[in-house]
Structures are given as C-alpha cells and as structure tokens.
Design an enzyme around this catalytic site. Sequence first.
Site, PDB file in Angstrom:
ATOM      1  CD  GLU A  58      -2.850  -1.168   2.444  1.00 22.87           C
ATOM      2  OE1 GLU A  58      -2.904  -0.154   3.144  1.00 22.87           O
ATOM      3  OE2 GLU A  58      -3.549  -2.166   2.652  1.00 22.87           O
ATOM      4  CD  GLU A  73      -3.337  -5.984   4.196  1.00 23.92           C
ATOM      5  OE1 GLU A  73      -4.203  -5.196   4.644  1.00 23.92           O
ATOM      6  OE2 GLU A  73      -2.121  -5.753   4.222  1.00 23.92           O
TER       7      GLU A  73
END
Length: 439
Positions: free
Chosen positions: A163, A347
């Site tokens: 991220e 995720e």
Amino acid sequence: MPFPTDFTWGVATSSYQIEGSPLADGAGLSNWHRFALEAGRVLNDDHGETACDHYRRSHDDVALIKELGVDAYRFSFNWARIQPNGKGVVNEKGLDFYRRLVDALLEHGIQPFATLHHWDLPAALEDAGGWLNRDTAHRFADFTEIMTRALDGQIQDWCTFNEPWVIMHEGHVNGAHPPGLMDLAHAPIVANNLLRAHAEGVRAYRANGCHRIGLVVNIEPKYAASDSLDDQAAQARAESYMNRLFIDPIITGEWPQPLVEAMGEDAWRDVLDESTAPLREPIDWLGVNYYSRSVVRHKDGGFLDTETLRQARAHTEMGWEVYPQGLTDTLVWLSERTQGLPLYVTENGAAFDDPPVIGGRVDDQARVDYLREHLHAAAQAIEMGVNLRGYFAWSLLDNFEWQFGYSKRFGLVHVDPATQQRTFKDSAHFLREICHANT
Ligand code: IFM
C-alpha cells in the site's frame, strides 16, 4: 465455493503490527516505533514495544498457522532490524530472525509471501528526508538486494511495497502516520519516489532472484453518487488519486490525468518533466487489499473537490461500509487495467467489536459473514474470467492497528494482551473449513 484446486489460501500480518521487541538484537529505531512513542500520535498512546510478541513466539505462531490449515503466510520485514541505519552494514542477528521464521514455515509446508516494506522505515532514513528524498529509492534497492540474496532460495513470492498510497497519503498529506506531514503538494514527489523505489527494487531483485515479485496496492472502488457530469468528474478524481496513482505509471507509463488536472500541472511539474520509462518495470503479479468502497460526489472545497457519502448499510468498527460487490468490481477493473496480470487478494478482513473468549471460544459471527460474502465475491470474479490466484485474510492475529493502537481487532485469532494467549475465533475455524474443502 468453487475455487481452483491450485488456489493459494493464506493469512497476512506485518512486522511492526505483530513483532514487538523492536530494538532487540541490534535493531535500529524505525520511524513507526519513534512515532508511536510520541505522546498523542496513537490512540491511548499504544505502541509496538510488545505487540503480539511474535519476535519471541514466531515458532509457536507458525504452528498456529499450520493448525489453521492455510497454504501460505504473508509477512513483512522490519528494515531497521537488518540495516539499523537504513544503509550499509547488515545486522546478521536481525536477518537470522527472518531466516528462522522462513525455515519454520517451510518445515511446516507453508509458503512464505514476503513483503519488503510495510511502512516501518529506518528512522535514520526518515531523518534524511524519507520518501521525500530520491536517495531513499536507492537505499530500498540495496535492501532488496540484501534480502533476496539471503532468502530467495527459500521464498518464491516477494512483493516490494504494501500500500504505497497509505505511505503517501497518511504520512505526507493527512499526517496520521509518520512523518506526520500535511500537504497535498507532497503527493506527486512521494508517489514518484515510491514508484522509483519499487522499480529499482524489482530490478535489484531480477539481478539476484529467480522467482516472482509483485506489488500490493489498496483499492477502494469509487462509485459516483449520481449520473451528473460533476459527480462523474468527482469520481474520476477520487479514483485517480487513490486507485490509479500506483498502477497507471507502472502499466502505461502515464500519471492519471484527472488528478494532474485537479491539482494543476505546476504542482506536478518536476515529476512530469521526468521520463516514466524506468517505472514500467514488469511485475509478475499484483496484490490487492480490499476492505470497502466509497460513494463520492462533487463538493466545492472538499478534498480534490469531492465528498464521500456515508451509505445506509452495515459498517465495520473502522467505519468502513461492508460492500462485497466492490471486491468483484475491483478484481474485474484491475484485471482489465493490467491486461490479465495474475492477481491475489493480499488482504481482506474486518475489525469488529468481538465478544469475549468464553470457554475457549470467540463467537465472531459478523467476521464469518464478512469473510463468506467476500469469498463469494472473489469466486464470482473468477467465474467472470479474472486470473485470481489466491486469497489472504487480514489478519492472522489481533494486532497493532497503526494510529488506532490495539483498539481495532482484525484477527482470526484472538490475542489476550495481558497473557499473549492465542484463541481461534469462529472465523479461524470457518477459514480452515473453506481451505480444507477447496484444496
Ligand atoms: O492493518 C492494516 C494493514 O497494515 C494494511 N492494510 C489495511 C489493514 C487494516 O487497516
């Protein structure tokens, strides 16, 4: 649920969120540990001094993963354990911790998925300008070189960053993460440096490694609140900022135009003057972290002249709308944008206010429902032709949720902070059944 038999099932964590002992065995200080120790930065002044004590319990935690019945474990390295000052000499004791972890995973037949950087930067590098400094990209390439030389024989799947958008936005625009800066003008500089670091890392890896390397992005699909031209344009700006900024330059070599227009070319001048050719380093897979969506409309004076509308639907403890269809839409969108690159859900999960452990059981039905609905959404994407190779639940353990400290629990396994006792929640049993039935 009809998943391919070679589908990878896993659980995920990250170093600062679970390890504890952040300064043990010669480790240097990370930016996150320093930030968390500053009063008022993290809810309740929580920090990662102990976290899940995984540094000292990694062997038992690997046994726990085995008991969960998944094939793979996604984790990250604390760079400052390996290079205490972010450059130069290697701290062998830090490397040994990860060698032992990987050995234990392989002994148990669990495939390691290693993330090189999940936000905990050596504080010394942050002091030298961090992600605002181009040189950090070269330091990241050196770190990649060290790690892949040490472990590529045992690890087949690597990823450069987790991220990068969060590093840019929360650290340099919104100020909730280190270095705590708040200025949208940082966005182009930090995005450019992170993408350069990613590409340099991939090149360093290819010079050393022979397996697979990818990138993990967080995607929150943006839906326009109406068909009006204003709301459609707001959607395009929001999507460009959050979802396209770390994909388009790698795939097409272009910065997302709606974002450049919204901020003005002057804000992007230095970045636009540079060639994007070095950013287009091919990757072997792309990971997507999916939690929620947002519905946006035009609002003068809002962030990029947009505003997010709260929907009248279920939300998790993070305040994130539960919207499984968004996962299908995201996977289809990514598949089209990347021309069928292998994808992983790296995720997916939810924080809920779990009931207490009673008689060795945690009845977290809300999380079971969340996982089931999102797995259906992933299966639907596969049926629609998406090349989805695996699914990792976030997270193995209740852990340190960044600026929210230990107040938000994402674990499939409950962790008692006082005793470090681990207890499978019902969601852990659920995931075990799904893996078992599908492999
Ligand atoms: O805990 C984080 C993780 O570190 C990155 N992705 C989102 C998770 C939940 O907020």
